[in-house]
Write a protein that holds these residues in place. Sequence first.
Motif, mmCIF file in Angstrom:
data_model
loop_
_atom_site.group_PDB
_atom_site.id
_atom_site.type_symbol
_atom_site.label_atom_id
_atom_site.label_comp_id
_atom_site.label_asym_id
_atom_site.label_seq_id
_atom_site.Cartn_x
_atom_site.Cartn_y
_atom_site.Cartn_z
ATOM 1 N N GLY A 473 0.787 -1.229 0.000
ATOM 2 C CA GLY A 473 0.000 0.000 0.000
ATOM 3 C C GLY A 473 0.816 1.273 0.000
ATOM 4 O O GLY A 473 0.268 2.352 0.246
ATOM 5 N N GLN A 474 2.113 1.193 -0.315
ATOM 6 C CA GLN A 474 2.951 2.385 -0.209
ATOM 7 C C GLN A 474 2.544 3.477 -1.204
ATOM 8 O O GLN A 474 2.651 4.668 -0.891
ATOM 9 C CB GLN A 474 4.424 2.044 -0.368
ATOM 10 N N HIS A 475 2.061 3.105 -2.405
ATOM 11 C CA HIS A 475 1.640 4.131 -3.368
ATOM 12 C C HIS A 475 0.411 4.881 -2.852
ATOM 13 O O HIS A 475 0.334 6.110 -2.961
ATOM 14 C CB HIS A 475 1.326 3.491 -4.721
ATOM 15 N N LEU A 476 -0.543 4.153 -2.272
ATOM 16 C CA LEU A 476 -1.719 4.801 -1.709
ATOM 17 C C LEU A 476 -1.320 5.686 -0.541
ATOM 18 O O LEU A 476 -1.807 6.818 -0.417
ATOM 19 C CB LEU A 476 -2.741 3.749 -1.257
ATOM 20 N N ALA A 477 -0.430 5.199 0.317
ATOM 21 C CA ALA A 477 -0.001 5.975 1.481
ATOM 22 C C ALA A 477 0.684 7.276 1.061
ATOM 23 O O ALA A 477 0.364 8.355 1.584
ATOM 24 C CB ALA A 477 0.939 5.137 2.352
ATOM 25 N N MET A 478 1.617 7.199 0.118
ATOM 26 C CA MET A 478 2.334 8.401 -0.311
ATOM 27 C C MET A 478 1.398 9.382 -1.010
ATOM 28 O O MET A 478 1.487 10.597 -0.806
ATOM 29 C CB MET A 478 3.483 8.008 -1.239
ATOM 30 N N THR A 479 0.499 8.876 -1.835
ATOM 31 C CA THR A 479 -0.451 9.753 -2.524
ATOM 32 C C THR A 479 -1.364 10.441 -1.519
ATOM 33 O O THR A 479 -1.604 11.659 -1.592
ATOM 34 C CB THR A 479 -1.286 8.939 -3.527
ATOM 35 N N GLU A 480 -1.862 9.669 -0.580
ATOM 36 C CA GLU A 480 -2.748 10.220 0.442
ATOM 37 C C GLU A 480 -2.032 11.305 1.247
ATOM 38 O O GLU A 480 -2.592 12.385 1.499
ATOM 39 C CB GLU A 480 -3.201 9.090 1.366
#
Length: 523
Positions: A473-480
Amino acid sequence: MMIVQVVSVGFLVLLLLHLFNDLVLKPRSPRAKLQRQGINGPSPHFFFGNIPQMKNLLLQLHSTKQHKEKEVDEDDHDVFISHNWPSALFPHVQKWRNQYGPMYLFSSGNIQWLMITDIEMVKQITLHTSLNLGKPSYLSKDMRPLLGHGILSSSGPTWAYQRKIIAPELYLNKVKAVVNLIVDSANIVLRSWETRLQSEGGVSEIKIDEDLRSLSADIISRTCFGSNYVEGKEIFTKLRDLQRVLSTVYAYAGIPGFRYLPTRSNRDIWRLEKEINSSILKLIKQRLHDTQEQDLLQMILEGAKNCEGIDGLLSSSGSRDRFMIDNCKNIFFAGHETTAITASWCLMLLAAHQDWQDRVRAEVLEVCGSDPPDARMLRSKALNMVIQETLRLYPPSAFVVREAYEDINLKGILIPKGMNIQIPIPLMQQDPELWGPDAHKFNPKRFSNGVSGAGKSPEAYIPFGIGARVCVGQHLAMTELKVILSLILSKFRFALSSSYCHSPTFRLVVEPGHGVFLKMTRI
């Protein structure tokens, strides 16, 4: 009568031999193999391991702690905060590292650990992609109420199947498609802050933690589960309660039989687990009547239907319901808790370093101008550097943990089957030998050329884990994080309130112990 007594004595002897094997012989076998290779550590108690020594080191540290947490830097009038907190939360790691070297042995109960702070060995683990090196089995036992056999704690074919289902739903192209949804959720919270500021004369002290948790929970609900925060509020609240209770007994993981004792904490854990599972199952049953949505929850439900034939999957997870519940809990917990905490630490650091707050705000406004917020917020280089530095200084996870399911050779050392590996993330990310003399200071400029140029070795930067088990989930975390922080910076100025007490605390994740209080004004 004599026969009954003989049988009873024989049964007791067998039981004692079984316990002796489980508590003494079996744990000592992998430890002895590493000791013969020159790796040592503190002597463990036969039942408690090194838990008493770790607790004593913490008590000694707290009783002699006589330093200020916060002071004013007279040169730039920013608040200076000491970021050298890992040695205060985990004093045993530094003490035993100094005493026994960059690799040493210790145990918690009957769980045997190889602590690794040697960067070359970390590289070897990063490159090891075999399923023979997986997550420790204690996670799905002692941490079962929170993690079960979900993607965070499973190993082998079970984990590989779960990742195949979950990871594609969190690829960057899919995450970018939900930026507007993240913006909508964030604006709800920011409007509540604006209303509060207006009612209090334009300046207000706000404790941001719970608002950010609610926001992150709303985002993960909408993006991954198709429900709004109101419907999932009960799940998130109880998961937070469960996390708090589990953190109080986490130190006793590995003590045989401890999780079965009817202590007050264990009774609370059992109750919360039952209530959370029931709430998630209710959410799942509602979705089964509506298959129109194609989101992560739908992929998990379909994955549960097709999991037969995967070696050990249903036998380890118990049932299809268990498969769905455990993975939902994993996504709920990891998807909102760690992101909310990182956002809190980011805002704390920007409040303490007004020069960086002004710099990032200027770049965000330059990128987006007066237009409605959108995916362009993701382009801010300065903000990305600040987030990366925040994750370096305050990684949500404290340790990377693995278990050798077969004998594994790493850097010429044979790691025996059954040995657990622990890598202390915050100590690796604040090691002056790897990051330079300013390793304990907030310096986002170190990431101006990306992670590869930030320190001596990019493998020392591991806030999202390492190797094949890196966070899906790192892409979602960074985008968020980028969207939330961009919106806040574009609407508010903020400084640390006098109510803020810097106290990093370990509650399964590293979080602000007393919350983050900001004095906020509207731009």
